[in-house]
Design a protein around this motif. Structure first.
Motif, PDB file in Angstrom:
ATOM      1  N   MET A 119       0.833  -1.190   0.000  1.00 52.79           N
ATOM      2  CA  MET A 119       0.000   0.000   0.000  1.00 52.79           C
ATOM      3  C   MET A 119       0.873   1.247   0.000  1.00 52.79           C
ATOM      4  O   MET A 119       1.961   1.254   0.553  1.00 52.79           O
ATOM      5  CB  MET A 119      -0.895   0.016   1.239  1.00 52.79           C
ATOM      6  N   HIS A 120       0.371   2.266  -0.591  1.00 53.61           N
ATOM      7  CA  HIS A 120       1.066   3.533  -0.720  1.00 53.61           C
ATOM      8  C   HIS A 120       0.825   4.402   0.516  1.00 53.61           C
ATOM      9  O   HIS A 120      -0.303   4.588   0.943  1.00 53.61           O
ATOM     10  CB  HIS A 120       0.551   4.250  -1.980  1.00 53.61           C
ATOM     11  N   THR A 136      -1.975   5.884   5.391  1.00 56.14           N
ATOM     12  CA  THR A 136      -2.183   4.915   4.331  1.00 56.14           C
ATOM     13  C   THR A 136      -3.687   4.830   4.075  1.00 56.14           C
ATOM     14  O   THR A 136      -4.454   4.624   5.019  1.00 56.14           O
ATOM     15  CB  THR A 136      -1.643   3.532   4.749  1.00 56.14           C
ATOM     16  N   TRP A 153     -11.805   1.528  -0.644  1.00 51.79           N
ATOM     17  CA  TRP A 153     -11.870   2.153  -1.965  1.00 51.79           C
ATOM     18  C   TRP A 153     -10.956   3.376  -2.094  1.00 51.79           C
ATOM     19  O   TRP A 153     -10.455   3.649  -3.188  1.00 51.79           O
ATOM     20  CB  TRP A 153     -13.312   2.461  -2.367  1.00 51.79           C
ATOM     21  N   ALA A 176      -7.923   3.536  -1.270  1.00 50.76           N
ATOM     22  CA  ALA A 176      -6.626   3.021  -1.723  1.00 50.76           C
ATOM     23  C   ALA A 176      -6.612   2.894  -3.242  1.00 50.76           C
ATOM     24  O   ALA A 176      -5.601   3.184  -3.892  1.00 50.76           O
ATOM     25  CB  ALA A 176      -6.331   1.676  -1.066  1.00 50.76           C
ATOM     26  N   LEU A 177      -7.730   2.492  -3.826  1.00 50.46           N
ATOM     27  CA  LEU A 177      -7.839   2.419  -5.289  1.00 50.46           C
ATOM     28  C   LEU A 177      -7.869   3.823  -5.890  1.00 50.46           C
ATOM     29  O   LEU A 177      -7.233   4.080  -6.912  1.00 50.46           O
ATOM     30  CB  LEU A 177      -9.087   1.640  -5.690  1.00 50.46           C
ATOM     31  N   ASP A 199      -6.485   6.442  -4.736  1.00 55.01           N
ATOM     32  CA  ASP A 199      -5.161   7.055  -4.638  1.00 55.01           C
ATOM     33  C   ASP A 199      -4.310   6.761  -5.863  1.00 55.01           C
ATOM     34  O   ASP A 199      -3.475   7.577  -6.259  1.00 55.01           O
ATOM     35  CB  ASP A 199      -4.446   6.575  -3.370  1.00 55.01           C
ATOM     36  N   LYS A 200      -4.534   5.619  -6.495  1.00 53.94           N
ATOM     37  CA  LYS A 200      -3.743   5.249  -7.672  1.00 53.94           C
ATOM     38  C   LYS A 200      -3.979   6.185  -8.850  1.00 53.94           C
ATOM     39  O   LYS A 200      -3.113   6.373  -9.685  1.00 53.94           O
ATOM     40  CB  LYS A 200      -4.033   3.807  -8.066  1.00 53.94           C
ATOM     41  N   VAL A 201      -5.166   6.779  -8.929  1.00 52.31           N
ATOM     42  CA  VAL A 201      -5.472   7.672 -10.049  1.00 52.31           C
ATOM     43  C   VAL A 201      -5.635   9.131  -9.629  1.00 52.31           C
ATOM     44  O   VAL A 201      -5.454  10.027 -10.434  1.00 52.31           O
ATOM     45  CB  VAL A 201      -6.741   7.209 -10.806  1.00 52.31           C
ATOM     46  N   HIS A 221      -4.127  10.644  -6.809  1.00 53.82           N
ATOM     47  CA  HIS A 221      -3.008  11.214  -6.064  1.00 53.82           C
ATOM     48  C   HIS A 221      -3.504  11.971  -4.819  1.00 53.82           C
ATOM     49  O   HIS A 221      -3.435  13.189  -4.746  1.00 53.82           O
ATOM     50  CB  HIS A 221      -2.159  12.117  -6.952  1.00 53.82           C
TER      51      HIS A 221
END
Length: 168
Positions: free
Chosen positions: A1-2, A119, A123, A125-126, A128-130, A132
């Motif tokens: 995880m980011h 962190t 949802w 977390a998903l 965050d991938k697009v 930022h």
């Protein structure tokens, strides 16, 4: 995880006690300067006390507008009144959130540093991938700090009971 690790800071032309009162009022639900994107609902113990909580809702599109909401609870782990308030986060974000107030110019001004290390979970977390989220968080925090500056500049008397969500 980011992990999101963001530090935002500003210098306000007000002493630390004024900035502290405005911060505490906001964490207690005053909605004076962090709205329309973040709202705060205090728990049974006020967030300016160790063990106190504030339920935070992030409204990416603004309060009352359609769209997703990110929810998490901040539990206060450390308080040094008018200097620092540190919380741990649980919910859509886990990690730490801290506010540090540093006197500047012999106390005439205050440096407010907001540190968000967390962190995203579920949802977000998903998202965050697009989207930022760290960048978005910083944008909204900078907007809130600008609104805080305006709030402090226009509300000169902070001796009312700010901890119950009222402002001067």
């Amino acid at each position: 995880m980011h992990t999101i690790d963001v530090i935002d800071e500003t210098i306000l032309n007000h002493p630390t006690d004024r900035v502290w009162h405005a911060l505490v009022a906001e964490l207690n639900g005053a909605a004076n300067w962090w709205t329309p994107h973040n709202t705060f609902q205090p728990g049974p113990t006020a967030p300016q006390h160790k063990g106190g909580t504030s339920r935070i809702t992030v409204h990416p599109n603004g309060v009352g507008k359609p769209g997703p909401k990110l929810r998490f609870t901040a539990t206060t782990t450390h308080v040094d009144a008018e200097r620092q308030l540190t919380t741990t986060l649980s919910g859509h974000f886990t990690g730490d959130f801290s506010y540090t107030l540093t006197p500047v110019d012999d106390g005439a001004r205050t440096r407010l540093t907001i540190t968000f290390t967390s962190t995203p979970h579920g949802w977000p977390a998903l998202l965050d991938k697009v989207a930022h989220l760290g960048f978005k968080h910083s944008q909204q925090t900078q907007r809130a700090l600008t609104q805080l500056r305006a709030h402090l500049d226009t509300h000169l008397d902070t001796h009312q009971d700010d901890t119950k969500g009222t402002s001067a």
